[in-house]
Design an enzyme around this catalytic site. Sequence first.
Site, PDB file in Angstrom:
ATOM      1  CG  ASP A  58      -2.541  -0.301   1.051  1.00 18.60           C
ATOM      2  OD1 ASP A  58      -2.963  -0.228   0.004  1.00 18.60           O
ATOM      3  OD2 ASP A  58      -3.053  -0.830   1.712  1.00 18.60           O
TER       4      ASP A  58
HETATM    5  C1  BGC Z   1      -2.671  -3.126   4.811  1.00 15.43           C
HETATM    6  C2  BGC Z   1      -2.841  -4.289   3.280  1.00 15.43           C
HETATM    7  C3  BGC Z   1      -1.636  -3.358   2.639  1.00 15.43           C
HETATM    8  C4  BGC Z   1      -0.477  -3.912   3.663  1.00 15.43           C
HETATM    9  C5  BGC Z   1       1.262  -3.359   3.109  1.00 15.43           C
HETATM   10  C6  BGC Z   1      -2.136  -3.640   5.338  1.00 15.43           C
HETATM   11  O1  BGC Z   1      -1.576  -2.697   6.505  1.00 15.43           O
HETATM   12  O2  BGC Z   1      -3.797  -3.611   5.443  1.00 15.43           O
HETATM   13  O3  BGC Z   1      -4.169  -3.849   2.472  1.00 15.43           O
HETATM   14  O4  BGC Z   1      -1.106  -4.783   1.704  1.00 15.43           O
HETATM   15  O5  BGC Z   1      -0.267  -3.284   4.642  1.00 15.43           O
HETATM   16  O6  BGC Z   1       1.243  -2.411   3.228  1.00 15.43           O
END
Ligand code: BGC
Length: 822
Positions: free
Chosen positions: A494
């Site tokens: 993300d």
């Molecule tokens: C989110 C995921 C994401 C991950 C890596 C998490 O906090 O819920 O959707 O893939 O972080 O960034």
Amino acid sequence: MSANPYGFFDDQAREYVITRPDTPLPWLNYLGQDEFFGLCTNTAGGYTFWKDAKLRRLTRYRYNNVPYDLGGRYLYVNDGGTVWNPGWKPVKAKLDRYECRHGLGYTTIAAGKDGLEVTQKMCVPPGENLELWQVTVKNTGNVAKSPKIYSYQEFCFFEALNDMTNYQRTYSIGEVEVEGNAIYHKTEYRERRNHYTLFACTRDISGYDTSRDAFVGIHEGLHEAKVPFSGKAGNSKAFGWNPVGSHEISLHLEPGQEETFAFILAYVDHTLVKFTGEKFTAPYVINKTVGRAIVEKYSKTGAVDKAFADLKGYWDENLSHFQVESPDPHATRMANTWNQYQCMATFNMSRSASMYETGIGRGMGFRDSNQDLLGFVHMIHDRARERILDIAATQLSDGTCYHQYQPLTKKGNAEVGGDFYDDHLWLILSTVSYIKESGDKGILDAPCGYADRKYGSDSEKETLLHHLETSIAYTMRMRGPNGLPLIGHADWNDCLNLNCHSTEPNESFQTAGDVGGSKAESVMIAGLFLYAARELSGLYSFLGREADSDRIAADRKTMLDIVESVAWDGEWYTRAYDSQGKVIGSKANPEGKIFIESQGWAVLGGAGADNGRARQALESVHKHLYTKNGIVLQQPAYSTYHPEYGEVTSYPPGVKENAGIFSHNNTWIHLGWCLLGEGDRALEYYHSICPSNKEEQIETYRSEPYVYAQMTAGKDAPCFGEAKNSWLTGTAAWTFVVVSQGIFGIQPDFAGLKVDPCIPRGWPGFKVVRKFRGATYQIEVRNPKKVSKGVVSVTVDGKVVAGNVLPILPAGTVAKVVVELG
Ligand code: BGC
């Protein structure tokens, strides 16, 4: 003796026992399994909600309080003027004895002081919209005692965000009623709500309080609350300000005598119970028929004990679908109990409510929920089915998806929107794993429809299979200059925001920036596509639709050729191309030369299988990213902010996505080693992030040793090895896949239960009991030749079976399976 000074695993009882209240961080448990939930820490902190921690919060909790965890299901004891709490907080009086047992769906806190023992056992009974605290008070001394017990909870005005921000309104709307032993919190019932919160005691009370100001005081804190210290309930009636619920129980106990009673905290919603009576029985007097019936039910002898017994039955059933006996105590206890339990917590909460998620931020994540499903589908396939269809309905007709949705409304969250170009592919993984587990191909024809279309009836809606096809087509269509999938706002990571370019501190990395016309590409999505396409092609083949299977396989081949031709950096797979077409995750980059996610997904997707690159990629992970606390996300960490990469470079080196140990993506490498047959390495890596293996370093690790944390600080951080964001993480589901399907090798498949373990060479074998499609397989795996992988023979009830897929047996059958490796 436990290596952990704060507690130990009671594996027999399936409990984690905390022996000191001052744990390095609050250690959490969840109550509830259907729609009514509570968060409960080892000092009885936490809160309760129905279905949605934002829109139906029943009791209050102030996040990031001082201390961190303050407010909850408090009992105050006034024993001859000495005031204490069995959960230690908030008074923090010195206790003679303290023990907290976090079990499956319940927490028991028991403490003693000066010859008085108080036990508070909390749970949400299966199928109920209420929480019970069974309280036992025992005089263990040799003189008679007349203690007073005060319950205390602060009511929330249901909509949690408004409740904690809009005081010009909320200070004037609070309303309660008291009838007998029951307190009714009825704020807003007069207007648009048809529900209230009931807080009742099954025993006679000697007083009550419903005004926080009266119970606690204006200038006092919870640790010096007026009423319990004075030993006299105020019988206060809240009008506005802050309504609370407190009962005063006056006891007299001879030496050795004990008394047990219970508190009930219920969500009473007239629309749920199909109540047809009048809303009010007199002006301002709410109709309490339903509430009274609840109190009556749980006041009957044995009713509360039965609730706890039902809860135990519920968990025994859930966990009976997979149980293992193995030489490794960590893998065994995590796989049998805690990992499966955590998977159910992610099913219930997604990423909404924990000690780190406030319940008002994220609802259910599209990619998160699809991945979570991989960890609970074997326990509750009916609910998994419903979940898949709910998630699919938040996809848009072009293939993109709402990134999040609210559990109460099941509607996509417009603020966050979509355009995370990995989201749709996870739907294929969840659907296929559901079909492999349940055999229910019918789900493919279930009507879902797209979130941006209007339909007159279900029959007009496109099916789930249509969504899967849309997802494949979307990735094939949305590709960049190198032929790799476009990334949009971000892929799984993300924080890799290649189109955001933010220089404005007041905007979100995830939603700022225009993805339209952008050229940034993701190698990780390409790997995920390889995997998803292989799954869908396999599904078509199982359905006998070979032409469709070949069509999807051809798309996969196209992508595979692209990955091998543009994404190999010499020793590992690159990570992405930025919006200017420059490579990320390559030797050519001064920082962020190698990333974990693309190695994991390229290997799992089948890249590098025939040319040795898969092994080389994983060896590079070992060389550059692996540490004893897990694999860091990339190296070298970014030392400065790069607007062209986004949030990933905003974190200090060693935490979160900037070279932190993100447990979730570690699991893809674990599975990679399993694919390559390296059982010793798989278990070593598994141990590196396994919470049960952290007890010896708990002062550094700090988080709960019974559930996975999202992140552990990496080697670039000053607090290397410190874990954060426990409970709600995709790690739960994926580690369960690693341990149950990778290491123990029990893999549900379309035509049967495949057995393909990958274990350390030294293991003599192991045993698994697996329920699959209604039959029970008692599997014994023998490893006489000391190998890691390779099934040489299988017998089912003494009969030899060709290959390593156990046949589907009639429901109810119990079969003895012997598998030999060699
Ligand atoms: C989110 C995921 C994401 C991950 C890596 C998490 O906090 O819920 O959707 O893939 O972080 O960034």
